[in-house]
Design an enzyme around this catalytic site. Structure first.
Site, PDB file in Angstrom:
ATOM      1  N   LYS A  21      42.165  41.299 -40.250  1.00 30.80           N
ATOM      2  CA  LYS A  21      41.169  40.452 -39.566  1.00 30.80           C
ATOM      3  C   LYS A  21      39.925  40.169 -40.395  1.00 30.80           C
ATOM      4  CE  LYS A  21      42.255  41.423 -34.842  1.00 30.80           C
ATOM      5  NZ  LYS A  21      41.967  41.868 -33.530  1.00 30.80           N
ATOM      6  N   ASP A  32      39.162  36.753 -30.149  1.00 36.90           N
ATOM      7  CA  ASP A  32      38.993  38.104 -29.565  1.00 36.90           C
ATOM      8  C   ASP A  32      37.707  38.158 -28.750  1.00 36.90           C
ATOM      9  OD1 ASP A  32      41.232  39.482 -30.412  1.00 36.90           O
ATOM     10  OD2 ASP A  32      40.289  40.276 -32.222  1.00 36.90           O
TER      11      ASP A  32
HETATM   12  P1  NAP Z   1      40.010  48.193 -37.462  1.00 37.15           P
HETATM   13  O1  NAP Z   1      39.453  46.954 -38.058  1.00 37.15           O
HETATM   14  O2  NAP Z   1      40.867  49.105 -38.278  1.00 37.15           O
HETATM   15  O3  NAP Z   1      38.747  49.005 -36.864  1.00 37.15           O
HETATM   16  C1  NAP Z   1      38.858  50.267 -36.268  1.00 37.15           C
HETATM   17  C2  NAP Z   1      37.618  51.065 -36.660  1.00 37.15           C
HETATM   18  O4  NAP Z   1      37.665  52.321 -35.979  1.00 37.15           O
HETATM   19  C3  NAP Z   1      37.584  51.358 -38.170  1.00 37.15           C
HETATM   20  O5  NAP Z   1      36.303  51.116 -38.664  1.00 37.15           O
HETATM   21  C4  NAP Z   1      37.961  52.835 -38.208  1.00 37.15           C
HETATM   22  O6  NAP Z   1      37.421  53.496 -39.329  1.00 37.15           O
HETATM   23  C5  NAP Z   1      37.323  53.325 -36.926  1.00 37.15           C
HETATM   24  N1  NAP Z   1      37.794  54.637 -36.540  1.00 37.15           N
HETATM   25  C6  NAP Z   1      38.996  55.234 -36.821  1.00 37.15           C
HETATM   26  N2  NAP Z   1      39.004  56.479 -36.315  1.00 37.15           N
HETATM   27  C7  NAP Z   1      37.811  56.686 -35.716  1.00 37.15           C
HETATM   28  C8  NAP Z   1      37.227  57.783 -35.039  1.00 37.15           C
HETATM   29  N3  NAP Z   1      37.881  58.956 -34.882  1.00 37.15           N
HETATM   30  N4  NAP Z   1      35.981  57.660 -34.549  1.00 37.15           N
HETATM   31  C9  NAP Z   1      35.286  56.503 -34.719  1.00 37.15           C
HETATM   32  N5  NAP Z   1      35.777  55.424 -35.373  1.00 37.15           N
HETATM   33  C10 NAP Z   1      37.036  55.514 -35.852  1.00 37.15           C
HETATM   34  O7  NAP Z   1      40.871  47.834 -36.163  1.00 37.15           O
HETATM   35  P2  NAP Z   1      40.574  46.695 -35.084  1.00 37.15           P
HETATM   36  O8  NAP Z   1      41.327  45.478 -35.436  1.00 37.15           O
HETATM   37  O9  NAP Z   1      39.109  46.621 -34.904  1.00 37.15           O
HETATM   38  O10 NAP Z   1      41.291  47.326 -33.784  1.00 37.15           O
HETATM   39  C11 NAP Z   1      40.773  48.475 -33.142  1.00 37.15           C
HETATM   40  C12 NAP Z   1      41.577  48.771 -31.875  1.00 37.15           C
HETATM   41  O11 NAP Z   1      41.393  47.716 -30.943  1.00 37.15           O
HETATM   42  C13 NAP Z   1      43.076  48.878 -32.097  1.00 37.15           C
HETATM   43  O12 NAP Z   1      43.582  49.868 -31.247  1.00 37.15           O
HETATM   44  C14 NAP Z   1      43.604  47.520 -31.685  1.00 37.15           C
HETATM   45  O13 NAP Z   1      44.946  47.560 -31.260  1.00 37.15           O
HETATM   46  C15 NAP Z   1      42.663  47.225 -30.529  1.00 37.15           C
HETATM   47  N6  NAP Z   1      42.518  45.775 -30.275  1.00 37.15           N
HETATM   48  C16 NAP Z   1      42.850  45.312 -29.041  1.00 37.15           C
HETATM   49  C17 NAP Z   1      42.678  43.967 -28.748  1.00 37.15           C
HETATM   50  C18 NAP Z   1      43.048  43.469 -27.381  1.00 37.15           C
HETATM   51  O14 NAP Z   1      43.198  42.241 -27.220  1.00 37.15           O
HETATM   52  N7  NAP Z   1      43.142  44.303 -26.390  1.00 37.15           N
HETATM   53  C19 NAP Z   1      42.190  43.083 -29.715  1.00 37.15           C
HETATM   54  C20 NAP Z   1      41.856  43.592 -30.963  1.00 37.15           C
HETATM   55  C21 NAP Z   1      42.040  44.951 -31.232  1.00 37.15           C
HETATM   56  P3  NAP Z   1      38.374  53.656 -40.629  1.00 37.15           P
HETATM   57  O15 NAP Z   1      38.735  52.271 -41.059  1.00 37.15           O
HETATM   58  O16 NAP Z   1      37.497  54.386 -41.572  1.00 37.15           O
HETATM   59  O17 NAP Z   1      39.573  54.440 -40.169  1.00 37.15           O
END
Ligand code: NAP
Length: 287
Positions: A71, A109
């Site tokens: 993304k 989103d």
């Molecule tokens: P992303 O870009 O990888 O961001 C996730 C963030 O969370 C990263 O900065 C990661 O750090 C951090 N993180 C990991 N473990 C953590 C912890 N223990 N404590 C605090 N922060 C932590 O992923 P994303 O695209 O934002 O997606 C995040 C979640 O939202 C996923 O589960 C995805 O499936 C969900 N989502 C849902 C929708 C929906 O429509 N419902 C839409 C978008 C996303 P690191 O990179 O250092 O690990």
């Protein structure tokens, strides 16, 4: 049967994408509206992203949804051709390939999350967000646009929460962004909404980052994760008698907004998409 070449191709681009529910939702919409199109899964490693994007026209791909981990990285390949909102958020989850083969990046989103907040009748002012990646940026943008006054952000990588805070602070002077370096620093006692925008909770072995004592009465707990339908965090909210929601509503609405961009002037058939999503999720949970 239509000729193969007359079928428009769409899909979700990510790594991994095996468990994505988007194909079920979009293919149901295409079939309901008798649109000659097919929605597929494109599992592409980060190192192969540039080459994959260059091949879209050859592969006759008309549009994409973009998910973990592309993304934010995809922005660099869209050059000037992205909406100002996607640019402001710093993440793209929808790509439209125009007739000239140019890729245009959008963020639906944030629209999906906003629409779900309206459905839930939430107008939160004081919010805590876990995670500072692509989804968290869209969530914070939506919340600040809707009149949030303070947003505390915790990410395991402090640099990411600080960079999210810096990205939005100037654009939303009415909202204070505060990057904290522990879950305790989110100070949930004074908040009306907690959002989990980290992937923690997707795997059965994942911990619950919040302890029961941290959750005050009256706080709404929103987990962007929708599979499992009830993460440990949501189970905790339920045990405490709090209101809560998973991210299925956001998934539906962001998908509908992507559909509207690709199929203009046709409108996404929301009920059909919602039923298809629920069915696909039940199948996925059963394994
Ligand atoms: P992303 O870009 O990888 O961001 C996730 C963030 O969370 C990263 O900065 C990661 O750090 C951090 N993180 C990991 N473990 C953590 C912890 N223990 N404590 C605090 N922060 C932590 O992923 P994303 O695209 O934002 O997606 C995040 C979640 O939202 C996923 O589960 C995805 O499936 C969900 N989502 C849902 C929708 C929906 O429509 N419902 C839409 C978008 C996303 P690191 O990179 O250092 O690990």
């Amino acid at each position: 049967m239509p000729k193969k070449s007359s079928i428009r191709i769409f899909g979700v681009l990510g790594f991994p994408v095996k468990h994505s529910l988007s194909p079920a939702m979009h293919n149901a919409a295409f079939s309901h509206l008798k649109i000659k199109a097919s929605y597929k899964k494109f599992e592409v490693r980060p190192d192969d992203l540039r080459i994959f994007l260059k091949s879209l026209s050859v592969k006759k791909i008309s549009g994409l949804n973009v998910t973990i981990p592309h993304k934010e990285n995809i922005l660099r390949y869209l050059k000037g051709y992205k909406t100002s909102t996607a640019d402001a958020i710093g993440a793209v989850n929808t790509v439209l390939v125009d007739k000239e083969g140019r890729l245009k990046g959008y963020n639906t989103d944030y629209l999906g999350f906003s629409r779900h907040l309206v459905e839930l009748k939430l107008k939160p002012k004081k919010i805590a967000v876990i995670g500072a990646g692509g989804a968290a940026k869209a969530v914070c943008f939506s919340l600040a646009k809707k009149g949030a006054r303070e947003i505390f952000i915790y990410d395991i990588d402090k640099y990411k929460s600080i960079s999210l805070m810096q990205r939005f602070q100037d654009g939303f002077p009415g909202c204070k962004f505060i990057a904290v370096d522990s879950v305790g620093g989110l100070l949930l006692g004074g908040k009306d909404l907690l959002v989990n925008a980290s992937p923690v909770g997707m795997k059965p072995q994942d911990p619950c980052l919040i302890t029961p004592a941290m959750l005050p009465q009256g706080i709404f707990v929103y987990d962007l994760i929708y599979n499992p339908a009830e993460t440990k965090l949501l189970q905790l909210a339920k045990q405490k008698g709090l209101r809560y929601a998973n991210g299925l509503g956001m998934l539906l609405y962001q998908g509908a907004e992507s559909f509207n961009l690709w199929m203009k002037p046709k409108k996404a058939p929301l009920v059909v998409m919602s039923v298809a999503l629920a069915k696909a999720l039940r199948k996925e949970i059963k394994g």
